[in-house]
Motif scaffolding. Sequence first.
Motif, PDB file in Angstrom:
ATOM      1  N   UNK A   1      -8.217  -0.589  33.459  1.00 51.41           N
ATOM      2  CA  UNK A   1      -8.282  -1.128  32.096  1.00 51.41           C
ATOM      3  C   UNK A   1      -8.049  -0.005  31.084  1.00 51.41           C
ATOM      4  N   UNK A   2      -7.280  -0.320  30.051  1.00 48.72           N
ATOM      5  CA  UNK A   2      -7.095   0.605  28.932  1.00 48.72           C
ATOM      6  C   UNK A   2      -7.825   0.019  27.720  1.00 48.72           C
ATOM      7  N   UNK A   3      -8.643   0.851  27.089  1.00 48.47           N
ATOM      8  CA  UNK A   3      -9.343   0.434  25.870  1.00 48.47           C
ATOM      9  C   UNK A   3      -8.903   1.337  24.718  1.00 48.47           C
ATOM     10  N   UNK A   4      -8.264   0.741  23.735  1.00 53.23           N
ATOM     11  CA  UNK A   4      -7.889   1.450  22.511  1.00 53.23           C
ATOM     12  C   UNK A   4      -8.963   1.127  21.482  1.00 53.23           C
ATOM     13  N   UNK A   5      -9.734   2.137  21.075  1.00 53.51           N
ATOM     14  CA  UNK A   5     -10.907   1.901  20.237  1.00 53.51           C
ATOM     15  C   UNK A   5     -10.776   2.586  18.878  1.00 53.51           C
ATOM     16  N   UNK A   6     -10.442   1.798  17.869  1.00 48.80           N
ATOM     17  CA  UNK A   6     -10.451   2.265  16.475  1.00 48.80           C
ATOM     18  C   UNK A   6      -9.692   3.580  16.285  1.00 48.80           C
ATOM     19  N   UNK A   7      -8.499   3.650  16.876  1.00 51.65           N
ATOM     20  CA  UNK A   7      -7.726   4.890  16.841  1.00 51.65           C
ATOM     21  C   UNK A   7      -7.017   5.049  15.495  1.00 51.65           C
ATOM     22  N   UNK A   8      -7.243   6.187  14.879  1.00 49.19           N
ATOM     23  CA  UNK A   8      -6.585   6.541  13.622  1.00 49.19           C
ATOM     24  C   UNK A   8      -5.929   7.902  13.792  1.00 49.19           C
ATOM     25  N   UNK A   9      -4.686   7.991  13.356  1.00 51.81           N
ATOM     26  CA  UNK A   9      -3.926   9.238  13.449  1.00 51.81           C
ATOM     27  C   UNK A   9      -3.211   9.473  12.130  1.00 51.81           C
ATOM     28  N   UNK A  10      -3.363  10.672  11.583  1.00 50.02           N
ATOM     29  CA  UNK A  10      -2.723  11.014  10.322  1.00 50.02           C
ATOM     30  C   UNK A  10      -1.809  12.217  10.499  1.00 50.02           C
ATOM     31  N   UNK A  11      -0.686  12.193   9.752  1.00 49.05           N
ATOM     32  CA  UNK A  11       0.170  13.357   9.598  1.00 49.05           C
ATOM     33  C   UNK A  11       0.094  13.757   8.126  1.00 49.05           C
ATOM     34  N   UNK A  12      -0.773  14.687   7.818  1.00 50.60           N
ATOM     35  CA  UNK A  12      -0.999  15.008   6.414  1.00 50.60           C
ATOM     36  C   UNK A  12      -1.631  13.813   5.714  1.00 50.60           C
ATOM     37  N   UNK A  13      -0.975  13.337   4.646  1.00 51.40           N
ATOM     38  CA  UNK A  13      -1.491  12.174   3.918  1.00 51.40           C
ATOM     39  C   UNK A  13      -0.984  10.844   4.481  1.00 51.40           C
ATOM     40  N   UNK A  14      -0.065  10.908   5.431  1.00 50.92           N
ATOM     41  CA  UNK A  14       0.500   9.690   6.010  1.00 50.92           C
ATOM     42  C   UNK A  14      -0.364   9.204   7.168  1.00 50.92           C
ATOM     43  N   UNK A  15      -0.745   7.931   7.107  1.00 57.68           N
ATOM     44  CA  UNK A  15      -1.526   7.324   8.181  1.00 57.68           C
ATOM     45  C   UNK A  15      -0.551   6.682   9.160  1.00 57.68           C
ATOM     46  N   UNK A  16      -0.409   7.303  10.331  1.00 59.31           N
ATOM     47  CA  UNK A  16       0.526   6.797  11.336  1.00 59.31           C
ATOM     48  C   UNK A  16      -0.085   5.677  12.157  1.00 59.31           C
ATOM     49  N   UNK A  17      -1.373   5.759  12.429  1.00 57.49           N
ATOM     50  CA  UNK A  17      -2.126   4.720  13.140  1.00 57.49           C
ATOM     51  C   UNK A  17      -3.392   4.442  12.348  1.00 57.49           C
ATOM     52  N   UNK A  18      -3.601   3.182  11.992  1.00 54.37           N
ATOM     53  CA  UNK A  18      -4.685   2.823  11.081  1.00 54.37           C
ATOM     54  C   UNK A  18      -5.699   1.928  11.795  1.00 54.37           C
ATOM     55  N   UNK A  19      -6.710   2.563  12.404  1.00 48.70           N
ATOM     56  CA  UNK A  19      -7.836   1.840  13.012  1.00 48.70           C
ATOM     57  C   UNK A  19      -7.350   0.814  14.052  1.00 48.70           C
ATOM     58  N   UNK A  20      -6.574   1.292  15.039  1.00 55.01           N
ATOM     59  CA  UNK A  20      -5.984   0.423  16.059  1.00 55.01           C
ATOM     60  C   UNK A  20      -6.975   0.165  17.185  1.00 55.01           C
ATOM     61  N   UNK A  21      -7.168  -1.125  17.526  1.00 55.40           N
ATOM     62  CA  UNK A  21      -8.050  -1.488  18.640  1.00 55.40           C
ATOM     63  C   UNK A  21      -7.468  -2.656  19.429  1.00 55.40           C
ATOM     64  N   UNK A  22      -7.383  -2.509  20.741  1.00 54.33           N
ATOM     65  CA  UNK A  22      -7.084  -3.616  21.653  1.00 54.33           C
ATOM     66  C   UNK A  22      -7.300  -3.124  23.079  1.00 54.33           C
ATOM     67  N   UNK A  23      -7.355  -4.060  24.025  1.00 47.52           N
ATOM     68  CA  UNK A  23      -7.539  -3.732  25.432  1.00 47.52           C
ATOM     69  C   UNK A  23      -6.344  -4.199  26.255  1.00 47.52           C
ATOM     70  N   UNK A  24      -6.082  -3.485  27.338  1.00 49.99           N
ATOM     71  CA  UNK A  24      -5.080  -3.894  28.319  1.00 49.99           C
ATOM     72  C   UNK A  24      -5.805  -4.019  29.656  1.00 49.99           C
ATOM     73  N   UNK A  25      -5.790  -5.214  30.217  1.00 49.26           N
ATOM     74  CA  UNK A  25      -6.532  -5.478  31.443  1.00 49.26           C
ATOM     75  C   UNK A  25      -5.711  -5.102  32.678  1.00 49.26           C
TER      76      UNK A  25
END
Length: 234
Positions: free
Chosen positions: A1-25
């Motif tokens: 199982x893959x769990x993506x939990x509230x992932x946020x990634x920024x490049x400087x002021x740019x938000x590339x990933x904004x609070x991403x969450x989902x699961x892969x069974x």
Amino acid sequence: MIEIKNVTKKYGNKVALDDISFNVEDGEIFAFIGHNGAGKTTLIKSMVGIHDFDLGDIIINGKSIKNNDIDCKKEIAFVPDNPELYENMKAIRFINFICDMYEIDNDIRLTNIKKYAKIFEMEDYLNDEIGSFSHGMKQKIALIAALAHNPNVLIMDEPFVGLDPKAIFDMKKIMNEMVKDGKIVFFSTHILDVAEKLCSKVAIIKNGKLVKVGNMKDIKGDKSLEKVFLELEK
């Protein structure tokens, strides 16, 4: 199982990933789609431990990629969208190099290399230097190397780009066989009709935000996946 939990990634002021969450069974083929620059590759590289991220966590079969990256990587095979392989290395040496990193027994690797080289019609090219190959041939070598160590989780970024029709057909068959064994296949693609027919789950990302995620049938309803995607892009 893959769990993506509230992932946020920024490049400087740019938000590339904004609070991403989902699961892969386990036992799922999961499509990850979005326009160019939406954040697909950023999340995939975060999942396989290439990119760090600012907030959240990614759990691979119970282990955190942040806190236990080596054990996570042992579970994963990753095929990037543009495989940058060692140009001066023979294909078979590269594949064996990958198998060495995963500490794969010689008998197992020989069986798997032979199997997948035959499927992708690369048997006659294994002793050639990678630099002499076309993009599609390099893609096939990357796939053979990824599959040779029997990964529990196969993560791919645009895996069908550059492949010929037979190789695409064969790769889809391999993916279906993997999930029958309870493994995970997660990939990004712009070929939406393939995703629609092949995948049980789908996530759609737009400008770093997750806009849709769930069962393929529920997401598309009576429409095609392409129509749903284009409506979300307006």
